[in-house]
Write an enzyme that holds these catalytic residues in place. Sequence first.
Site, short mmCIF file in Angstrom:
data_model
loop_
_atom_site.label_atom_id
_atom_site.label_comp_id
_atom_site.label_asym_id
_atom_site.label_seq_id
_atom_site.Cartn_x
_atom_site.Cartn_y
_atom_site.Cartn_z
N ASP A 78 1.05 -0.98 0.42
CA ASP A 78 0.05 -0.26 -0.43
C ASP A 78 0.64 1.35 0.05
OD1 ASP A 78 1.23 -0.32 2.77
OD2 ASP A 78 -1.16 0.13 3.83
N SER A 79 2.36 1.20 0.83
CA SER A 79 2.67 2.12 -0.10
C SER A 79 3.16 2.42 -1.93
CB SER A 79 4.31 1.96 0.51
OG SER A 79 4.52 0.67 -0.64
N ASP B 18 -0.89 -6.42 -0.48
CA ASP B 18 -0.87 -5.88 0.27
C ASP B 18 -2.69 -5.29 1.11
OD1 ASP B 18 -0.07 -4.56 3.12
OD2 ASP B 18 1.29 -2.93 1.97
N LYS C 60 -0.81 -9.72 2.41
CA LYS C 60 -0.06 -9.40 3.84
C LYS C 60 -1.16 -8.29 4.31
CE LYS C 60 2.68 -6.12 3.74
NZ LYS C 60 1.94 -5.26 4.90
N GLU D 290 -1.80 -5.94 7.93
CA GLU D 290 -1.07 -5.67 9.75
C GLU D 290 -1.89 -5.45 10.57
OE1 GLU D 290 -0.35 -1.23 8.89
OE2 GLU D 290 0.56 -1.47 6.92
N GLU E 161 8.22 -4.76 10.78
CA GLU E 161 8.68 -3.38 10.61
C GLU E 161 9.97 -2.34 11.48
OE1 GLU E 161 6.05 -1.60 7.80
OE2 GLU E 161 7.28 0.57 8.33
O1 KIV Z 1 2.94 -1.49 1.88
C1 KIV Z 1 4.33 -1.35 2.09
O2 KIV Z 1 5.00 -1.35 1.53
C2 KIV Z 1 4.33 -2.12 3.60
C3 KIV Z 1 5.76 -2.13 4.00
C4 KIV Z 1 6.36 -0.46 4.28
C5 KIV Z 1 6.38 -2.91 4.97
O3 KIV Z 1 3.91 -2.81 4.23
#
Ligand code: KIV
Length: 293
Positions: free
Chosen positions: A44-45, A83, A113, A115, A182
């Site tokens: 999600d980055s 994500d 993934k 969080e 992280e």
């Molecule tokens: O979205 C992402 O790239 C992440 C990393 C910062 C761990 O979740």
Amino acid sequence: MKHSVKSLKNMRVSGQQISWLTCYEYSFASSLNRTDLDMILVGDSGGMVSLGYSDTVPVSMDEMILLASAVRRGAPDKFIVGDMPKGSYEASDYDAVTNAMRFVKEAGCDAIKLEGGSNMSHRAKAIVESGISVVGHIGLTPQTSASFGGYRVVGRDVDEIEGLQTSIRDLEEAGVFAILLEAIPPLASKRLAEKANSIILGIGAGKFVHGQLLILHDLLGLYPSFRPKFAKCYVPDSIPVFTALLNSQPDLVAFGRTTRQDGIYEITRIAVSNYVNDVRNGDFPDETYSYKD
Ligand code: KIV
């Protein structure tokens, strides 16, 4: 060879370090597909580095599917993790399973993934029970960091380390096959990885875990804003190799037209290959790119 959960678990067992990078679009994914990188995260980055939001909170599920589908088209041979963006899994198991399924069915992801630790282990369990492989993510969790004092290193005191240990236990009981740590100091991560049964991957968690994740835009020096301490830019070391390649060509125009190796595509391939080698050899992250214990 495209990895599976089984082959990634075998890497952990045989002590081979796993290399993992984010990616958000087709051409970069295609360049990554030509390297030995083990896994890709459509993070999600991407909401920040590709879509320009100021943090990861606003990015939507539809936007994530668009990014992940493009990455899948560019990297057919890579194990891709989608994500789960904020708001796509917290409210109910139904939301969590429905949105995880979108990553698999619409974007062709191999895993998702999410969080959160113990508090999200029931959502992870619901997704695992629907037949989708799950990676947990604890420590600094950017989607909720505002509630926990902003972006900061986690695991410097006994209470936090115990909390991380409990989260790992609960996520493993839920059936996740890997957990991302992280922003955790190296020795704390080492202790957590030694006790864990799953694959422990790190970003800003030191070298004593089972594999490393970096943001592609940090590795390429492509994002104009913040770059965290643990993020190494691999471009400066890649330029001499790239320049030597160009200098060995009698006709640069013809070389570029036939191979596409005269620009960013090739620089990306070289930089990513160097990162993969460094991770495999235990050379990344060294102290410069790790938090202090
Ligand atoms: O979205 C992402 O790239 C992440 C990393 C910062 C761990 O979740």
